[in-house]
Scaffold this motif. Sequence first.
Motif, PDB file in Angstrom:
ATOM      1  N   SER A  28       2.907   0.936 -12.457  1.00 33.31           N
ATOM      2  CA  SER A  28       3.535  -0.374 -12.650  1.00 33.31           C
ATOM      3  C   SER A  28       2.823  -1.226 -13.693  1.00 33.31           C
ATOM      4  O   SER A  28       3.311  -2.293 -14.066  1.00 33.31           O
ATOM      5  CB  SER A  28       3.577  -1.149 -11.326  1.00 33.31           C
ATOM      6  N   LEU A  29       1.673  -0.764 -14.157  1.00 33.18           N
ATOM      7  CA  LEU A  29       0.903  -1.509 -15.162  1.00 33.18           C
ATOM      8  C   LEU A  29       1.684  -1.489 -16.475  1.00 33.18           C
ATOM      9  O   LEU A  29       2.006  -0.424 -16.986  1.00 33.18           O
ATOM     10  CB  LEU A  29      -0.453  -0.816 -15.337  1.00 33.18           C
ATOM     11  N   SER A  30       2.024  -2.684 -17.006  1.00 36.02           N
ATOM     12  CA  SER A  30       2.869  -2.699 -18.207  1.00 36.02           C
ATOM     13  C   SER A  30       2.080  -2.925 -19.495  1.00 36.02           C
ATOM     14  O   SER A  30       2.488  -2.488 -20.559  1.00 36.02           O
ATOM     15  CB  SER A  30       3.964  -3.751 -18.079  1.00 36.02           C
ATOM     16  N   SER A  31       0.948  -3.616 -19.395  1.00 33.07           N
ATOM     17  CA  SER A  31       0.118  -3.774 -20.586  1.00 33.07           C
ATOM     18  C   SER A  31      -1.330  -3.901 -20.153  1.00 33.07           C
ATOM     19  O   SER A  31      -1.618  -4.276 -19.018  1.00 33.07           O
ATOM     20  CB  SER A  31       0.544  -4.998 -21.404  1.00 33.07           C
ATOM     21  N   ILE A  32      -2.206  -3.557 -21.062  1.00 32.25           N
ATOM     22  CA  ILE A  32      -3.632  -3.649 -20.762  1.00 32.25           C
ATOM     23  C   ILE A  32      -4.326  -4.257 -21.970  1.00 32.25           C
ATOM     24  O   ILE A  32      -3.999  -3.938 -23.105  1.00 32.25           O
ATOM     25  CB  ILE A  32      -4.223  -2.263 -20.388  1.00 32.25           C
ATOM     26  N   ILE A  33      -5.241  -5.174 -21.711  1.00 33.05           N
ATOM     27  CA  ILE A  33      -6.046  -5.769 -22.778  1.00 33.05           C
ATOM     28  C   ILE A  33      -7.511  -5.467 -22.476  1.00 33.05           C
ATOM     29  O   ILE A  33      -8.034  -5.848 -21.432  1.00 33.05           O
ATOM     30  CB  ILE A  33      -5.828  -7.292 -22.871  1.00 33.05           C
ATOM     31  N   ILE A  34      -8.125  -4.732 -23.396  1.00 32.21           N
ATOM     32  CA  ILE A  34      -9.538  -4.372 -23.268  1.00 32.21           C
ATOM     33  C   ILE A  34     -10.330  -5.453 -24.007  1.00 32.21           C
ATOM     34  O   ILE A  34     -10.169  -5.615 -25.218  1.00 32.21           O
ATOM     35  CB  ILE A  34      -9.802  -2.989 -23.905  1.00 32.21           C
ATOM     36  N   PRO A  35     -11.176  -6.225 -23.301  1.00 32.03           N
ATOM     37  CA  PRO A  35     -11.899  -7.318 -23.969  1.00 32.03           C
ATOM     38  C   PRO A  35     -12.889  -6.812 -25.030  1.00 32.03           C
ATOM     39  O   PRO A  35     -13.268  -5.641 -25.024  1.00 32.03           O
ATOM     40  CB  PRO A  35     -12.620  -8.026 -22.821  1.00 32.03           C
ATOM     41  N   ASN A  36     -13.283  -7.717 -25.913  1.00 33.17           N
ATOM     42  CA  ASN A  36     -14.121  -7.338 -27.056  1.00 33.17           C
ATOM     43  C   ASN A  36     -15.479  -6.751 -26.683  1.00 33.17           C
ATOM     44  O   ASN A  36     -16.034  -5.971 -27.450  1.00 33.17           O
ATOM     45  CB  ASN A  36     -14.331  -8.529 -27.988  1.00 33.17           C
ATOM     46  N   ASN A  37     -16.040  -7.114 -25.540  1.00 28.61           N
ATOM     47  CA  ASN A  37     -17.365  -6.595 -25.201  1.00 28.61           C
ATOM     48  C   ASN A  37     -17.317  -5.167 -24.665  1.00 28.61           C
ATOM     49  O   ASN A  37     -18.340  -4.508 -24.575  1.00 28.61           O
ATOM     50  CB  ASN A  37     -18.024  -7.497 -24.164  1.00 28.61           C
ATOM     51  N   TYR A  76      -2.680  -2.034 -30.224  1.00 28.65           N
ATOM     52  CA  TYR A  76      -3.399  -2.992 -31.067  1.00 28.65           C
ATOM     53  C   TYR A  76      -4.875  -2.651 -30.948  1.00 28.65           C
ATOM     54  O   TYR A  76      -5.430  -2.691 -29.854  1.00 28.65           O
ATOM     55  CB  TYR A  76      -3.154  -4.423 -30.586  1.00 28.65           C
ATOM     56  N   CYS A  77      -5.499  -2.293 -32.063  1.00 29.26           N
ATOM     57  CA  CYS A  77      -6.912  -1.927 -32.020  1.00 29.26           C
ATOM     58  C   CYS A  77      -7.677  -2.817 -32.995  1.00 29.26           C
ATOM     59  O   CYS A  77      -7.475  -2.744 -34.210  1.00 29.26           O
ATOM     60  CB  CYS A  77      -7.090  -0.453 -32.376  1.00 29.26           C
ATOM     61  N   TYR A  78      -8.542  -3.687 -32.439  1.00 31.62           N
ATOM     62  CA  TYR A  78      -9.284  -4.660 -33.256  1.00 31.62           C
ATOM     63  C   TYR A  78     -10.605  -4.103 -33.785  1.00 31.62           C
ATOM     64  O   TYR A  78     -11.336  -4.813 -34.471  1.00 31.62           O
ATOM     65  CB  TYR A  78      -9.503  -5.949 -32.452  1.00 31.62           C
ATOM     66  N   ALA A  79     -10.904  -2.835 -33.490  1.00 29.55           N
ATOM     67  CA  ALA A  79     -12.151  -2.227 -33.959  1.00 29.55           C
ATOM     68  C   ALA A  79     -12.046  -1.926 -35.454  1.00 29.55           C
ATOM     69  O   ALA A  79     -11.135  -1.214 -35.881  1.00 29.55           O
ATOM     70  CB  ALA A  79     -12.432  -0.952 -33.178  1.00 29.55           C
ATOM     71  N   ARG A 119      -4.571   7.584 -17.678  1.00 28.34           N
ATOM     72  CA  ARG A 119      -3.705   8.760 -17.637  1.00 28.34           C
ATOM     73  C   ARG A 119      -2.498   8.513 -16.729  1.00 28.34           C
ATOM     74  O   ARG A 119      -2.642   8.006 -15.613  1.00 28.34           O
ATOM     75  CB  ARG A 119      -4.517   9.940 -17.124  1.00 28.34           C
ATOM     76  N   GLU A 120      -1.324   8.851 -17.248  1.00 30.04           N
ATOM     77  CA  GLU A 120      -0.075   8.753 -16.494  1.00 30.04           C
ATOM     78  C   GLU A 120       0.221   7.334 -15.998  1.00 30.04           C
ATOM     79  O   GLU A 120       0.803   7.149 -14.937  1.00 30.04           O
ATOM     80  CB  GLU A 120      -0.038   9.773 -15.357  1.00 30.04           C
ATOM     81  N   CYS A 121      -0.173   6.335 -16.787  1.00 32.44           N
ATOM     82  CA  CYS A 121       0.264   4.958 -16.533  1.00 32.44           C
ATOM     83  C   CYS A 121       1.629   4.845 -17.203  1.00 32.44           C
ATOM     84  O   CYS A 121       1.763   4.346 -18.326  1.00 32.44           O
ATOM     85  CB  CYS A 121      -0.732   3.954 -17.113  1.00 32.44           C
ATOM     86  N   SER A 122       2.627   5.355 -16.518  1.00 37.16           N
ATOM     87  CA  SER A 122       3.930   5.599 -17.139  1.00 37.16           C
ATOM     88  C   SER A 122       4.695   4.338 -17.498  1.00 37.16           C
ATOM     89  O   SER A 122       5.649   4.387 -18.260  1.00 37.16           O
ATOM     90  CB  SER A 122       4.776   6.487 -16.236  1.00 37.16           C
ATOM     91  N   GLY A 123       4.281   3.163 -16.985  1.00 41.99           N
ATOM     92  CA  GLY A 123       4.956   1.914 -17.311  1.00 41.99           C
ATOM     93  C   GLY A 123       4.330   1.159 -18.468  1.00 41.99           C
ATOM     94  O   GLY A 123       4.844   0.128 -18.905  1.00 41.99           O
ATOM     95  N   LEU A 124       3.207   1.658 -18.974  1.00 42.30           N
ATOM     96  CA  LEU A 124       2.450   0.963 -20.013  1.00 42.30           C
ATOM     97  C   LEU A 124       3.234   0.920 -21.325  1.00 42.30           C
ATOM     98  O   LEU A 124       3.608   1.959 -21.856  1.00 42.30           O
ATOM     99  CB  LEU A 124       1.131   1.708 -20.222  1.00 42.30           C
ATOM    100  N   THR A 125       3.500  -0.292 -21.830  1.00 42.37           N
ATOM    101  CA  THR A 125       4.219  -0.409 -23.106  1.00 42.37           C
ATOM    102  C   THR A 125       3.300  -0.859 -24.234  1.00 42.37           C
ATOM    103  O   THR A 125       3.583  -0.615 -25.394  1.00 42.37           O
ATOM    104  CB  THR A 125       5.391  -1.417 -23.007  1.00 42.37           C
ATOM    105  N   SER A 126       2.181  -1.509 -23.890  1.00 40.30           N
ATOM    106  CA  SER A 126       1.288  -1.998 -24.931  1.00 40.30           C
ATOM    107  C   SER A 126      -0.166  -1.932 -24.484  1.00 40.30           C
ATOM    108  O   SER A 126      -0.486  -2.180 -23.322  1.00 40.30           O
ATOM    109  CB  SER A 126       1.727  -3.416 -25.313  1.00 40.30           C
ATOM    110  N   ILE A 127      -1.016  -1.564 -25.439  1.00 34.78           N
ATOM    111  CA  ILE A 127      -2.459  -1.490 -25.199  1.00 34.78           C
ATOM    112  C   ILE A 127      -3.124  -2.321 -26.282  1.00 34.78           C
ATOM    113  O   ILE A 127      -2.793  -2.189 -27.461  1.00 34.78           O
ATOM    114  CB  ILE A 127      -2.982  -0.041 -25.326  1.00 34.78           C
ATOM    115  N   THR A 128      -4.067  -3.177 -25.889  1.00 33.35           N
ATOM    116  CA  THR A 128      -4.876  -3.906 -26.852  1.00 33.35           C
ATOM    117  C   THR A 128      -6.326  -3.496 -26.641  1.00 33.35           C
ATOM    118  O   THR A 128      -6.863  -3.634 -25.540  1.00 33.35           O
ATOM    119  CB  THR A 128      -4.725  -5.434 -26.670  1.00 33.35           C
ATOM    120  N   LEU A 129      -6.930  -2.955 -27.691  1.00 31.14           N
ATOM    121  CA  LEU A 129      -8.322  -2.511 -27.636  1.00 31.14           C
ATOM    122  C   LEU A 129      -9.174  -3.512 -28.398  1.00 31.14           C
ATOM    123  O   LEU A 129      -8.914  -3.786 -29.572  1.00 31.14           O
ATOM    124  CB  LEU A 129      -8.454  -1.117 -28.257  1.00 31.14           C
ATOM    125  N   GLY A 130     -10.182  -4.058 -27.747  1.00 24.76           N
ATOM    126  CA  GLY A 130     -11.055  -5.056 -28.366  1.00 24.76           C
ATOM    127  C   GLY A 130     -11.891  -4.491 -29.499  1.00 24.76           C
ATOM    128  O   GLY A 130     -11.953  -3.276 -29.723  1.00 24.76           O
TER     129      GLY A 130
END
Length: 152
Positions: free
Chosen positions: A36-45, A87-90, A55-66
């Motif tokens: 059910s997780l639809s987006s994930i934001i990985i903080p900058n640290n 979105y990858c800010y590295a 793995r198999e987070c089948s509802g995920l539509t967007s990922i933001t990597l700090g």
Amino acid sequence: SLIGLTAFSECKSLRSISIPKTVDSIDEMAFYRCSSLSSIIIPNNLNYIGSGAFRECSGLTSITLGSNVNFIGALAFLGCKKLSDVYCYAEKVPETQDKVFLDTNIENITLHVPAASVSAYQAAEPWKNFKEIVALSDQGSDTNNSDYIPLS
């Protein structure tokens, strides 16, 4: 600190998660099958994402990597079939193990990276396999603005 091994594994009703700034790594299979997780934001640290973490987070539509993500383990996003944007800010292309984006339809996903790094991502596996690699807009580019992820 760390989000531990299988911490939220199989939490099928988990819709959103707020990762505190104090977390610097996500262990293996931490969010396995959180469908059910639809987006994930990985903080900058945060700099380390373990094997199979999403793995198999089948509802995920967007990922933001700090900006400090420098390692992504094998199969980290395997089977995230609904992904449309990463979105990858590295600025330095993160090191990846095998098959990070296996079975995600990577050829249909847009990768957003810092403008100065577009060519580096275009030259690196598996990043070069995205549908397109575009420069991030400056709006909202700092994932350090808040301690927590907005609920989606």
